[in-house]
Each structure stands twice: as structure tokens, then as C-alpha cells.
Motif scaffolding. Sequence first.
Motif, PDB file in Angstrom:
ATOM      1  N   GLU A  75       0.830  -1.209   0.000  1.00 28.57           N
ATOM      2  CA  GLU A  75       0.000   0.000   0.000  1.00 28.57           C
ATOM      3  C   GLU A  75       0.863   1.257   0.000  1.00 28.57           C
ATOM      4  N   GLN A  76       1.960   1.240   0.758  1.00 26.36           N
ATOM      5  CA  GLN A  76       2.852   2.396   0.800  1.00 26.36           C
ATOM      6  C   GLN A  76       3.517   2.617  -0.554  1.00 26.36           C
ATOM      7  N   LEU A  77       3.943   1.532  -1.198  1.00 27.39           N
ATOM      8  CA  LEU A  77       4.552   1.638  -2.521  1.00 27.39           C
ATOM      9  C   LEU A  77       3.569   2.251  -3.510  1.00 27.39           C
ATOM     10  N   VAL A  78       2.329   1.788  -3.488  1.00 26.99           N
ATOM     11  CA  VAL A  78       1.315   2.320  -4.400  1.00 26.99           C
ATOM     12  C   VAL A  78       1.082   3.805  -4.115  1.00 26.99           C
ATOM     13  N   THR A  79       0.974   4.169  -2.853  1.00 26.37           N
ATOM     14  CA  THR A  79       0.786   5.579  -2.483  1.00 26.37           C
ATOM     15  C   THR A  79       1.920   6.434  -3.020  1.00 26.37           C
ATOM     16  N   ASP A  80       3.148   5.961  -2.853  1.00 29.36           N
ATOM     17  CA  ASP A  80       4.322   6.704  -3.328  1.00 29.36           C
ATOM     18  C   ASP A  80       4.308   6.869  -4.842  1.00 29.36           C
ATOM     19  N   VAL A  81       4.086   5.778  -5.559  1.00 26.76           N
ATOM     20  CA  VAL A  81       4.147   5.815  -7.026  1.00 26.76           C
ATOM     21  C   VAL A  81       2.992   6.637  -7.595  1.00 26.76           C
ATOM     22  N   VAL A  82       1.790   6.468  -7.068  1.00 22.24           N
ATOM     23  CA  VAL A  82       0.646   7.253  -7.556  1.00 22.24           C
ATOM     24  C   VAL A  82       0.896   8.736  -7.302  1.00 22.24           C
ATOM     25  N   GLY A  83       1.445   9.059  -6.134  1.00 20.12           N
ATOM     26  CA  GLY A  83       1.756  10.451  -5.811  1.00 20.12           C
ATOM     27  C   GLY A  83       2.771  11.062  -6.769  1.00 20.12           C
ATOM     28  N   GLU A  84       3.740  10.274  -7.192  1.00 19.52           N
ATOM     29  CA  GLU A  84       4.765  10.754  -8.127  1.00 19.52           C
ATOM     30  C   GLU A  84       4.238  10.896  -9.549  1.00 19.52           C
ATOM     31  N   ARG A  85       3.247  10.100  -9.906  1.00 22.61           N
ATOM     32  CA  ARG A  85       2.774  10.041 -11.296  1.00 22.61           C
ATOM     33  C   ARG A  85       1.755  11.118 -11.634  1.00 22.61           C
ATOM     34  N   GLY A  86       1.154  11.774 -10.656  1.00 23.29           N
ATOM     35  CA  GLY A  86       0.270  12.900 -10.930  1.00 23.29           C
ATOM     36  C   GLY A  86      -1.183  12.528 -11.172  1.00 23.29           C
ATOM     37  N   ALA A  87      -1.905  13.481 -11.751  1.00 22.93           N
ATOM     38  CA  ALA A  87      -3.360  13.414 -11.858  1.00 22.93           C
ATOM     39  C   ALA A  87      -3.875  12.191 -12.612  1.00 22.93           C
ATOM     40  N   ALA A  88      -3.236  11.831 -13.709  1.00 27.11           N
ATOM     41  CA  ALA A  88      -3.726  10.686 -14.493  1.00 27.11           C
ATOM     42  C   ALA A  88      -3.694   9.407 -13.664  1.00 27.11           C
ATOM     43  N   ALA A  89      -2.679   9.260 -12.838  1.00 29.39           N
ATOM     44  CA  ALA A  89      -2.557   8.050 -12.016  1.00 29.39           C
ATOM     45  C   ALA A  89      -3.636   7.979 -10.955  1.00 29.39           C
ATOM     46  N   THR A  90      -4.079   9.118 -10.463  1.00 30.18           N
ATOM     47  CA  THR A  90      -5.104   9.102  -9.412  1.00 30.18           C
ATOM     48  C   THR A  90      -6.463   8.690  -9.959  1.00 30.18           C
ATOM     49  N   GLN A  91      -6.623   8.699 -11.270  1.00 31.14           N
ATOM     50  CA  GLN A  91      -7.892   8.297 -11.884  1.00 31.14           C
ATOM     51  C   GLN A  91      -8.021   6.781 -12.035  1.00 31.14           C
ATOM     52  N   VAL A  92      -6.934   6.059 -11.852  1.00 29.43           N
ATOM     53  CA  VAL A  92      -6.952   4.595 -12.005  1.00 29.43           C
ATOM     54  C   VAL A  92      -7.539   3.956 -10.748  1.00 29.43           C
TER      55      VAL A  92
END
Length: 161
Positions: A75-92
Motif C-alpha cells: 500500500e505504501q509503494l502504491v501511495t508513493d508511485v501514484v503520488g509521483e505520477r500525478g493526476a492521471a494516475a489518481t484516476q486509475v
Amino acid sequence: MDERARVVVGVDGSACARAALEFALAEAARRDAVLDVVSVAVTPEYWPVGIGMASSGVAVPAREQVVDAVQREAEQLVTDVVGERGAAATQVDVRVRAVPGPPAATLIEQAQGADLLVVGNRGRGGFASATLGSVSLHCVLHAGCPVTVVRPTPHPADENG
């Protein structure tokens, strides 16, 4: 039943797994797919020295402790990567779960019915010189869906040493 595409990615905390997650997140966004992040919890019953540890007085963690720790790490890894990837990643739509079992067989099982399975080329174990890890190879040979094997992008410091 959900008719959306589904991408499954295996993560284990390694640099290769992080690269696989980054690729899978972008691929899920491109496909408008659900992303299932699977982290295999190799619990004590699968440890090669687990049985001997119990008789030697070494405390063996409970299965639930191992699964919970792996779940938190994923879960922490996903939070980190989604945070780095920006808006498009938060839509997944991302679902994270730790699943106990042997890594290759568990990933193949979790990818049943998926449109794509994404794995890193090597995980935490093995030899640094190996081109393809045993889990990645097993998935390529036995998964019932297409498999993408991702290598991390080398950094300039990696190329010099």
C-alpha cells in the motif's frame, strides 16, 4: 460483473517491482482498466528454513503478521508511485492486496481472467547478474494472459558502477 479491462502487477518492494508498478499504472490508465496490485506474502510455511527455525528457538512470525506487513508495504509503494505520477494516475481504480503463497503460482492464479500481467525482470532474490528471475520466467511460460516483463530504467550512477 465488471466489464472493465484488468491489469495485474506483482510487487515485492524491489526496484524492478517499482518499475513494473509504474508501467502497470500507466498501462491501466491507457486501457481505462482496473489495476490489481498483488504482493505475494511468502509466509512461514513456504520458508525453506521455517521448520528448523521452530525447533531452534527462533521466533517465527504468525502467517497473519507476515501478510499484514506485506499488505502495508505494498500500500505504501502504491501511495508513493501514484503520488509521483500525478493526476492521471489518481484516476486509475487501484486495488492492493497481499496474498500468501509461492510467488510465481500465486501471481499466475491472481492473473486469471486478466488482460495483462506485469512483473519486474527480477525480484528481491536471485543473482544480480540474472537477466530474468525465476518468478518472471515462470509467469511468462505459464500465465493464461499476456505478460509484460519490465526492467527498471538505469540511472547514470548505475551505469558507472
